[in-house]
Motif scaffolding. Structure first.
Motif, PDB file in Angstrom:
ATOM      1  N   ILE B  14      28.294  49.204 -59.133  1.00  0.00           N
ATOM      2  CA  ILE B  14      29.553  49.285 -58.370  1.00  0.00           C
ATOM      3  C   ILE B  14      29.321  48.859 -56.923  1.00  0.00           C
ATOM      4  CG2 ILE B  14      31.346  50.845 -57.521  1.00  0.00           C
ATOM      5  CD1 ILE B  14      31.032  52.423 -60.104  1.00  0.00           C
ATOM      6  N   GLY B  15      28.174  49.296 -56.355  1.00  0.00           N
ATOM      7  CA  GLY B  15      27.855  48.955 -54.965  1.00  0.00           C
ATOM      8  C   GLY B  15      27.752  47.450 -54.779  1.00  0.00           C
ATOM      9  N   VAL B  16      26.998  46.769 -55.682  1.00  0.00           N
ATOM     10  CA  VAL B  16      26.821  45.316 -55.577  1.00  0.00           C
ATOM     11  C   VAL B  16      28.167  44.611 -55.748  1.00  0.00           C
ATOM     12  CG1 VAL B  16      25.762  43.305 -56.644  1.00  0.00           C
ATOM     13  CG2 VAL B  16      24.433  45.366 -56.366  1.00  0.00           C
ATOM     14  N   PHE B  17      28.932  45.073 -56.739  1.00  0.00           N
ATOM     15  CA  PHE B  17      30.247  44.489 -57.009  1.00  0.00           C
ATOM     16  C   PHE B  17      31.134  44.536 -55.761  1.00  0.00           C
ATOM     17  CE2 PHE B  17      34.596  44.694 -58.631  1.00  0.00           C
ATOM     18  CZ  PHE B  17      34.598  43.669 -59.553  1.00  0.00           C
ATOM     19  N   LEU B  18      31.202  45.739 -55.170  1.00  0.00           N
ATOM     20  CA  LEU B  18      32.069  45.908 -53.999  1.00  0.00           C
ATOM     21  C   LEU B  18      31.566  45.068 -52.827  1.00  0.00           C
ATOM     22  CD1 LEU B  18      33.006  49.679 -54.023  1.00  0.00           C
ATOM     23  CD2 LEU B  18      34.419  47.717 -54.600  1.00  0.00           C
ATOM     24  N   SER B  19      30.214  45.040 -52.623  1.00  0.00           N
ATOM     25  CA  SER B  19      29.737  44.299 -51.454  1.00  0.00           C
ATOM     26  C   SER B  19      29.973  42.801 -51.635  1.00  0.00           C
ATOM     27  CB  SER B  19      28.267  44.589 -51.148  1.00  0.00           C
ATOM     28  OG  SER B  19      27.556  44.812 -52.303  1.00  0.00           O
ATOM     29  N   LEU B  20      29.867  42.295 -52.886  1.00  0.00           N
ATOM     30  CA  LEU B  20      30.150  40.872 -53.094  1.00  0.00           C
ATOM     31  C   LEU B  20      31.611  40.560 -52.793  1.00  0.00           C
ATOM     32  CD1 LEU B  20      28.130  39.900 -56.284  1.00  0.00           C
ATOM     33  CD2 LEU B  20      27.811  39.115 -53.955  1.00  0.00           C
ATOM     34  N   ILE B  21      32.495  41.465 -53.238  1.00  0.00           N
ATOM     35  CA  ILE B  21      33.925  41.246 -52.958  1.00  0.00           C
ATOM     36  C   ILE B  21      34.174  41.259 -51.452  1.00  0.00           C
ATOM     37  CG2 ILE B  21      36.236  42.251 -53.241  1.00  0.00           C
ATOM     38  CD1 ILE B  21      35.764  42.253 -56.004  1.00  0.00           C
TER      39      ILE B  21
END
Lengths: 164, 274
Positions: B14-21
């Motif tokens: 979730i962390g990686v997903f959000l930071s990419l967005i």
């Protein structure tokens, strides 16, 4: 496989893709080696080599060529995660599963890329994306299948002992 | 915190997903402005890409030279014919240059404030191309140390390629004309009074419309930049491939075939305003 091995593989793939492979483009389509590596490394090996390498080199790819940072990285991340999940449902020792994973991943990568671009720029036509898709799939399949047949099989000394 | 410790994998995803967005959103807002780190990184990468790209060019030119010597011979003949034609053109142009100089002197004596801008030229090699297969962004080996600025105009041997999107010390990122949403104003080379506006159509080509719906423009007409906006006047853009009258907006819309083949660019010229 160690992480610095996969880092070197990704680095080589990225540099080749942006420089030399453009001369091998067919109808203006260049093979996407980074995507192929994400597919192969995630599908054939344990660990998160493909996903981590994909995120990192996706960012570099966008930095060098993209207008908006993070799109390729986002695409590789989603593809890597999906393969991690699907991997347990497929028989890894079959070439056909490799082919299936490559085709569906290339297809979804193009769709993700197009969707994100459509949201942010609203300018790119779906058919323009679809036109390059078949050749992209063929190119990527050639790479992943040959990797599987040449290198992938040699990693296990006695493939049949794998489940003993 | 306990939840994070129990679901480390899910939390990381979730962390990686959000930071990419967030990265996508932030870079969309600050388009074209790289951070210090980004510029350093890209500078380093171009150092490696340049020799590789040179090697690739050499190999592919060598191979294609061997296998296509017939067509190379034919091309040679064609180019010789073209040279003789161009030589004649030079003589004609020299005459009109003298005429132009006279007119300029005349206009300065009349205190006319003209758009008489002078430009510098730099030739550079393409060292890397975008691998995404969709866009035509590429990197060249000239940067701020050669005088390249953001929004400098890039042309090829055939015509207009695009503009500089980002620039570093010894590299610059070029965005091609067909990838742009922004408009370019053009004039028809057969009759310079006919003006219009074009932009990329999102399908790897160009589309545009004429300002005057009754302008007589036809298939095969050559379009040049008109000098309005950032592009200097007289650079070839493309040929009209079809003309349709849009009955709703009463505009003459054109589809335009660019003169430059964007997939095979090796050398470009950057035009820098003085």
């Amino acid at each position: 496989m160690k992480y610095w091995h996969s880092f070197l593989l990704f680095l080589g793939a990225f540099l080749l893709q942006s420089t030399v492979l453009n001369h091998l483009s067919f109808f203006g389509v260049t093979p996407n080696l980074v995507l192929s590596l994400v597919i192969v490394l995630t599908f054939l090996y344990d660990g998160y080599h493909g996903v981590v390498g994909g995120i990192f080199f996706g960012l570099i790819q966008d930095l060098c060529f993209g207008e908006i940072l993070g799109i390729a990285s986002f695409g590789y991340f989603i593809i890597g995660l999906s393969i991690l999940y699907v991997k347990n449902l497929l028989y890894q020792d079959n070439v056909l599963s490799m082919l299936f994973v490559t085709i569906s991943s290339t297809l979804s990568f193009h769709l993700i890329y197009w969707a994100v671009f459509f949201i942010f720029k609203g300018h790119y036509h779906f058919l323009f994306m679809a036109k390059t898709l078949p050749i992209s799939i063929i190119y990527n399949s050639i790479f992943t299948i040959s990797y599987y047949l040449i290198i992938g099989k040699r990693l296990e000394k006695n493939p049949k002992d794998r489940y003993v | 915190m306990k939840w994070f410790r129990e679901h480390t994998r899910l939390a990381t995803v979730i962390g990686v997903f959000l930071s990419l967005i967030i990265i996508i959103a932030v870079s969309f807002v600050n388009k074209g402005n790289n951070s210090w780190l980004g510029r350093k990184l890209e500078g380093g990468i171009t150092q490696v890409q340049e020799p590789l790209s040179d090697a690739g060019n050499g190999v592919s030119n060598g191979f294609s030279g061997i296998f296509r010597f017939r067509s190379v011979l034919k091309e040679n003949e064609k180019l010789k014919a073209e040279i003789s034609k161009l030589n004649q053109q030079i003589i004609k142009n020299r005459l009109s240059e003298l005429e132009l100089q006279e007119l300029r002197e005349l206009s300065s004596s009349l205190n006319y404030v003209g758009g008489d801008r002078s430009y510098n030229h730099i030739t550079a090699d393409v060292i890397a191309l975008d691998g995404s297969n969709w866009f035509n962004l590429f990197t060249i080996n000239a940067g701020t140390k050669d005088g390249v600025k953001k929004d400098s105009i890039v042309v090829g041997g055939d015509g207009l390629i695009g503009r500089v999107l980002e620039v570093g010390n010894d590299w610059a990122k070029i965005i091609s004309l067909i990838d742009e949403n922004s408009n370019v104003s053009f004039q028809v080379s057969r009759n310079l009074q006919l003006l219009g506006i074009l932009s990329g159509d999102g399908k790897g080509s160009l589309k545009g419309y004429m300002l005057d719906p009754e302008a007589s423009v036809g298939e095969g007409d050559m379009l040049l930049t008109s000098g309005i906006g950032i592009y200097p006047q007289g650079i070839p853009i493309g040929k009209v491939s079809s003309v349709t009258l849009d009955t709703d907006s009463l505009l003459k819309t054109l589809t335009i075939e660019p003169v430059v083949y964007f997939k095979n660019i090796q050398k470009v010229t950057v035009i820098i305003p003085d």
